[in-house]
Design an enzyme around this catalytic site. Structure first.
Site, PDB file in Angstrom:
ATOM      1  CD  GLN A 126      50.898  38.535  40.190  1.00 48.29           C
ATOM      2  OE1 GLN A 126      50.554  37.787  39.284  1.00 48.29           O
ATOM      3  NE2 GLN A 126      50.509  39.800  40.246  1.00 48.29           N
ATOM      4  CE1 TYR A 128      51.378  40.813  44.241  1.00 47.89           C
ATOM      5  CE2 TYR A 128      49.970  41.882  42.629  1.00 47.89           C
ATOM      6  CZ  TYR A 128      51.148  41.841  43.344  1.00 47.89           C
ATOM      7  OH  TYR A 128      52.072  42.828  43.153  1.00 47.89           O
ATOM      8  CB  SER A 129      44.805  35.195  43.009  1.00 51.10           C
ATOM      9  OG  SER A 129      44.953  36.134  41.993  1.00 51.10           O
ATOM     10  CD  GLU A 244      57.059  49.343  34.917  1.00 49.56           C
ATOM     11  OE1 GLU A 244      57.334  48.722  33.867  1.00 49.56           O
ATOM     12  OE2 GLU A 244      57.511  50.466  35.179  1.00 49.56           O
ATOM     13  CB  SER A 381      38.047  39.784  34.938  1.00 48.00           C
ATOM     14  OG  SER A 381      37.114  40.724  35.459  1.00 48.00           O
ATOM     15  CG  ASN A 382      38.494  41.406  29.147  1.00 47.06           C
ATOM     16  OD1 ASN A 382      39.619  41.518  29.651  1.00 47.06           O
ATOM     17  ND2 ASN A 382      38.312  41.100  27.864  1.00 47.06           N
ATOM     18  CD  GLU A 383      33.712  40.023  32.756  1.00 50.38           C
ATOM     19  OE1 GLU A 383      34.753  39.600  33.299  1.00 50.38           O
ATOM     20  OE2 GLU A 383      33.330  39.618  31.638  1.00 50.38           O
TER      21      GLU A 383
HETATM   22  C1  FAD Z   1      45.780  30.842  34.085  1.00 55.43           C
HETATM   23  C2  FAD Z   1      45.760  31.806  35.229  1.00 55.43           C
HETATM   24  C3  FAD Z   1      46.949  32.269  35.746  1.00 55.43           C
HETATM   25  C4  FAD Z   1      46.959  33.137  36.849  1.00 55.43           C
HETATM   26  N1  FAD Z   1      48.172  33.516  37.393  1.00 55.43           N
HETATM   27  C5  FAD Z   1      48.171  34.211  38.558  1.00 55.43           C
HETATM   28  C6  FAD Z   1      49.395  34.468  39.264  1.00 55.43           C
HETATM   29  O1  FAD Z   1      50.487  34.080  38.819  1.00 55.43           O
HETATM   30  N2  FAD Z   1      49.343  35.107  40.447  1.00 55.43           N
HETATM   31  C7  FAD Z   1      48.171  35.558  40.981  1.00 55.43           C
HETATM   32  O2  FAD Z   1      48.193  36.143  42.036  1.00 55.43           O
HETATM   33  N3  FAD Z   1      46.992  35.334  40.340  1.00 55.43           N
HETATM   34  C8  FAD Z   1      46.957  34.679  39.147  1.00 55.43           C
HETATM   35  N4  FAD Z   1      45.752  34.416  38.514  1.00 55.43           N
HETATM   36  C9  FAD Z   1      44.497  34.791  39.171  1.00 55.43           C
HETATM   37  C10 FAD Z   1      43.705  35.860  38.453  1.00 55.43           C
HETATM   38  O3  FAD Z   1      44.259  37.085  38.681  1.00 55.43           O
HETATM   39  C11 FAD Z   1      42.234  35.740  38.930  1.00 55.43           C
HETATM   40  O4  FAD Z   1      41.698  34.597  38.311  1.00 55.43           O
HETATM   41  C12 FAD Z   1      41.421  36.937  38.591  1.00 55.43           C
HETATM   42  O5  FAD Z   1      41.766  37.991  39.420  1.00 55.43           O
HETATM   43  C13 FAD Z   1      39.912  36.686  38.724  1.00 55.43           C
HETATM   44  O6  FAD Z   1      39.612  36.171  39.987  1.00 55.43           O
HETATM   45  P1  FAD Z   1      38.737  34.855  40.167  1.00 55.43           P
HETATM   46  O7  FAD Z   1      39.258  33.829  39.274  1.00 55.43           O
HETATM   47  O8  FAD Z   1      38.653  34.566  41.602  1.00 55.43           O
HETATM   48  O9  FAD Z   1      37.278  35.251  39.625  1.00 55.43           O
HETATM   49  P2  FAD Z   1      36.199  36.132  40.395  1.00 55.43           P
HETATM   50  O10 FAD Z   1      36.814  37.364  40.890  1.00 55.43           O
HETATM   51  O11 FAD Z   1      35.456  35.278  41.338  1.00 55.43           O
HETATM   52  O12 FAD Z   1      35.247  36.536  39.188  1.00 55.43           O
HETATM   53  C14 FAD Z   1      34.244  35.692  38.637  1.00 55.43           C
HETATM   54  C15 FAD Z   1      33.504  36.490  37.575  1.00 55.43           C
HETATM   55  O13 FAD Z   1      32.875  37.611  38.184  1.00 55.43           O
HETATM   56  C16 FAD Z   1      33.253  38.800  37.516  1.00 55.43           C
HETATM   57  N5  FAD Z   1      33.242  39.912  38.464  1.00 55.43           N
HETATM   58  C17 FAD Z   1      33.866  39.982  39.664  1.00 55.43           C
HETATM   59  N6  FAD Z   1      33.620  41.172  40.242  1.00 55.43           N
HETATM   60  C18 FAD Z   1      32.832  41.863  39.387  1.00 55.43           C
HETATM   61  C19 FAD Z   1      32.246  43.158  39.398  1.00 55.43           C
HETATM   62  N7  FAD Z   1      32.429  43.984  40.426  1.00 55.43           N
HETATM   63  N8  FAD Z   1      31.506  43.547  38.342  1.00 55.43           N
HETATM   64  C20 FAD Z   1      31.308  42.705  37.283  1.00 55.43           C
HETATM   65  N9  FAD Z   1      31.832  41.476  37.225  1.00 55.43           N
HETATM   66  C21 FAD Z   1      32.589  41.066  38.253  1.00 55.43           C
HETATM   67  C22 FAD Z   1      34.640  38.499  36.982  1.00 55.43           C
HETATM   68  O14 FAD Z   1      34.984  39.356  35.924  1.00 55.43           O
HETATM   69  C23 FAD Z   1      34.444  37.071  36.514  1.00 55.43           C
HETATM   70  O15 FAD Z   1      33.803  37.061  35.290  1.00 55.43           O
HETATM   71  C24 FAD Z   1      45.727  33.574  37.406  1.00 55.43           C
HETATM   72  C25 FAD Z   1      44.519  33.121  36.854  1.00 55.43           C
HETATM   73  C26 FAD Z   1      44.518  32.242  35.793  1.00 55.43           C
HETATM   74  C27 FAD Z   1      43.207  31.761  35.245  1.00 55.43           C
END
Ligand code: FAD
Lengths: 396, 377
Positions: A126, A128-129, A244, A381-383
């Site tokens: 996947q 996306y990120s 899903e 994320s849970n937030e």
């Molecule tokens: C082990 C692992 C596997 C993964 N696998 C995949 C994958 O296969 N494919 C893929 O595409 N992605 C994958 N991801 C990515 C995952 O979806 C992202 O880590 C996630 O979306 C959070 O983004 P970030 O890590 O950039 O944190 P950020 O978005 O930078 O967030 C940092 C902190 O800020 C908080 N935050 C952000 N916005 C807000 C808001 N508006 N209000 C309050 N709090 C907020 C977040 O909750 C978090 O605590 C994976 C991540 C991990 C750790």
């Protein structure tokens, strides 16, 4: 109100149990518990075993070769599989891409890709990120520019789970930068063997190679690999998120985890008595178990609504938050239960055939505790989930 | 009341902080963790030269410190930098036991420890002893003019690097008795000693040790036969103060990294620290961090008191540090998102140091129970 499963559902559970009992070897169980690592081959073999039985594509409609289980059946399987320490099904192709193809893909795409997911010929990941687009996924920058009958893709994806095993990646890419962010995103299928793609490992804090960075440098993708319409990718990605989300609460994992904690507490001695007789430790275990009993009923309430045809909305977010809190708490209990043997970093025992350093149940507790911090970070994320709940309930 | 560090301790703190921030970078440390020995001999001797080890011993014992606040000054800095070198094991535990029980010849080893030339390991815990300090099943039997040791020791930190092991063994009584436990100085290469070494999750190395008919002379015994338990309690009390300060230092770093990240990481067009959902939780971390700082001061300030008062404070501190440590480690990771999950990012290591503190000399629950028992007394 009736808490009992129907006779049919019970018979189904029995069938699942017998199947798992026969098919999950002790070696596989130990690996799934984290005492050793699952190889790519192990995962592929498990998919093949399920496929042979017709139980791999559980949520797919029959016309695509799926089992077309309802939500209750899926729930029963998930619970039994977790309790049996069966390897988990790798969701990217089966549960994430396939529903999108089935709903929005062309006939050619369906005919070509879906059977290859079942047979194991393709391993999907996947994309996306991105480094700058995590929670704010719509801000993604990886660009796809039309050039004749190709898109030329440039940019970077990250956190790509098991991308090192994958031969295909489904990506969200930017195809229009002049409109509202969400309206310029497309859903593209990319062959990982295309020139210009580089996969680099990211080692996680427990020492595992589970995620990757994927770089795209002038990668040429045939236009027929576009799913649905150009610039409609965000809608497709959101469809996936709302429709899903199976097993989001992870009830089975939690039940299996609590069983393990109790098994550990029976074996560990503290102050001359088994840990399972220690009131402080057992108060912690009981507290989590009480939460889990209620949550598993919440889960069933939502599951049976879904079985009746209504899509879970904000409830899915609630289950994600509560379910991950409970799972992480159980990981913490397991770490505590292991005592000093939570400290060794037994990579050699996990990777090779070496004996565990302490009791076998202690090998993976700390790596799991740290690795599962991801549960409250990924998949929204849970937030972000709490934000969704509040927004929906307060009509934002 | 005076909550300032003395001038000497302030100087030590400044020197150590400067040295570690110059020399002990994330890259350097990650290389050390990956290395076969799990520690850097260079860093070790430089730390010794700076007086870091000497600060852990009193003047009478060949150092220039040794009080509770000397320990916390040093270990808070080691914790801030996520240092993996086992100074606790060689100096606080090993050196502490030599000082407490040793004869003149045995105490003479302290000079070598302070100079950075000798490593020690305290081989006390056993496969089923968990955190119980009195549960010693390894036996010591007199055989002619020799003593024969048999048994197993578990998760012995720094065992492979140690020139000498301080081995606890039972000369009389049953597994859970407090009397009957003796300590022996055993050369790590003595016949009958075998080790299985392995890395630890938070850096450094440990070993499982088998003692199979290990023969030592009576001069290997530290102190009187069967009487080592009170000294073990004293030394573990010091180790608990040091561990608490180390966790405090690591929490300071975790909090600082989180502060910086909240201010620089942007999502939805703004720094994530501007989301109140995160800002309030960051504030809670800071509030709890001050609680942890005070708890460490309480423990250090009572280290020289009688055992009951001292241990009640130490149990309370370890319990609080365990709770706050978990909060700080988990919240720091959560508020960073995915980046904190990567091995090479500083916070990952720091979080592991914090959480793994909970597995040495008793976890949060163990210290809660001790606190309750000591409060009833
Ligand atoms: C082990 C692992 C596997 C993964 N696998 C995949 C994958 O296969 N494919 C893929 O595409 N992605 C994958 N991801 C990515 C995952 O979806 C992202 O880590 C996630 O979306 C959070 O983004 P970030 O890590 O950039 O944190 P950020 O978005 O930078 O967030 C940092 C902190 O800020 C908080 N935050 C952000 N916005 C807000 C808001 N508006 N209000 C309050 N709090 C907020 C977040 O909750 C978090 O605590 C994976 C991540 C991990 C750790």
């Amino acid at each position: 109100m009736d808490l009992a499963y129907t006779a049919e559902e019970q018979a189904f559970r029995e069938e699942v149990r017998v199947f798992l009992d026969e098919k999950v070897s002790d070696e596989l169980r130990a690996k799934a518990r984290g005492e050793a690592s699952l190889s790519k081959q192990d995962m592929e073999d498990w998919h093949a075993t399920l496929n042979e039985k017709g139980w791999l594509a559980q949520n797919w409609p029959k016309k695509f070769g799926g089992a077309e289980w309802n939500a209750v059946q899926r729930h029963i399987f998930e619970e039994e599989a977790a309790m049996a320490n069966a390897p988990r099904i790798i969701p990217f192709g089966l549960a994430m891409l396939a529903p999108v193809l089935q709903k929005f893909g062309s006939k050619e795409q369906q005919d070509h890709y879906l059977p290859r997911i079942l047979s194991g010929e393709d391993w999907w990941c996947q994309g996306y990120s991105e480094p700058g687009a995590g929670s704010d996924l719509a801000s993604l920058k990886t660009k796809a520019v039309r050039d004749g009958d190709h898109y030329v893709v440039n940019g970077q994806k990250t956190w790509t789970t098991l991308g090192q095993h994958a031969n295909w990646i489904f990506c969200l890419v930017r195809t229009d930068s002049d409109v509202k962010q969400q309206e310029g995103i497309s859903f593209l299928l990319i062959d990982m063997d295309t020139p210009g793609i580089e996969v680099r490992p990211i080692i996680l804090l427990d020492g595992t190679h589970e995620v990757n960075e994927v770089f795209f440098d002038d990668v040429r993708v045939p236009v027929e690999n576009l799913v649905g319409e150009e610039n409609k990718g965000w809608t497709y990605a959101k469809y996936l998120l709302t429709h899903e989300r199976t097993n989001i609460a992870g009830v089975g994992f939690s039940q299996a985890g609590l069983d393990t904690v109790k098994r550990m507490a029976r074996a560990e001695m503290s102050g001359g008595r088994p840990l399972i007789e220690n009131p402080h430790f057992m108060a912690r275990v009981a507290q989590v178990e009480i939460d889990l009993m209620a949550m598993s009923t919440t889960n069933l309430r939502i599951v049976s609504q879904a079985a009746a045809g209504s899509a879970p909305g904000v409830e899915a977010s609630m289950l994600k938050v509560k379910g991950t809190i409970i799972r992480q708490e159980i990981n913490d209990l397991a770490r505590r239960a292991a005592g000093p043997y939570a400290m060794p970093f037994a990579s050699e025992a996990i990777e090779g055939d070496n004996d565990p350093i302490g009791p076998d149940y202690a090998t993976a507790v700390s790596p799991h505790y740290f690795n599962n911090r991801k549960l409250s970070i990924f998949g929204g994320s849970n937030e972000i989930q709490r934000g969704i709940i509040a927004k929906v309930k307060m009509g934002g | 009341m005076d909550f300032q560090l003395t001038e000497e301790r302030q100087m030590l703190q400044d020197t150590l902080r400067r040295f570690l921030s110059d020399r002990y970078t994330t890259t350097v440390r990650n290389e050390i963790i990956e290395s076969d020995t799990g520690l850097s001999a260079d860093i070790w001797s430089e730390l010794a030269e700076l007086g870091v080890i000497g600060a852990l011993f009193s003047e009478d014992d060949g150092g220039f410190g040794g009080a509770g606040f000397d320990l916390t000054t040093v270990f808070e800095e080691l914790g801030r930098a996520g240092v993996v070198e086992p100074i606790l094991d060689t100096a606080i535990l090993g050196g502490g036991l030599l000082v407490a029980l040793g004869n003149d010849a045995q105490k003479a080893l302290v000079e070598d420890i302070v100079g950075g030339g000798l490593h020690l390991a305290f081989a006390h815990g056993e496969p089923t002893s968990r955190y119980d300090l009195n549960r010693v099943e390894t036996t010591a039997k007199q055989q002619g003019d020799q003593i024969v040791l048999n048994g197993r020791k578990a998760v012995v930190v720094n065992a492979e690097a140690a020139g000498q092991l301080i081995v606890s063994a039972r000369e009389s009584g049953a597994a859970g008795d407090e009397s009957g436990i003796s300590l022996f100085l055993v050369p790590a290469d003595a016949a009958g000693v075998s080790m299985r070494g392995y890395p630890l999750l938070a850096g450094g190395r440990a070993a499982e040790i088998v003692l199979d008919e290990v023969k030592v002379g009576p001069d290997a015994r530290l102190g009187a036969a069967g009487d080592a338990y009170p000294a073990i309690l004293d030394v573990v009390a010091r180790a608990n103060v040091a561990l608490s300060a180390e966790a405090l230092g690591a929490m300071e770093t975790a909090t600082e990294l989180t502060r910086e990240y909240l201010m620089t990481r942007k999502q939805f067009g703004r720094p994530i620290g501007t989301f109140q959902a995160l800002a309030h939780r960051f504030s809670d971390m800071l509030i709890e961090l001050e609680q942890a700082r005070s708890a460490v001061i309480n423990a250090a300030g009572h280290l020289a008191e009688g055992a009951t008062l001292r241990d009640r404070h130490i149990a309370s501190t370890r319990n609080l540090i365990g709770r706050v440590g978990r909060l700080v480690a988990e919240e720091s990771i959560q508020m960073h998102g995915g980046i904190a999950m990567t091995q090479e990012y500083e916070l990952a290591h720091i979080a592991k140091r914090i959480v793994m503190t909970d597995h040495r000399f008793g976890d949060t629950d163990y210290h809660l129970e001790r606190f309750i028992a000591l409060s009833a007394a």
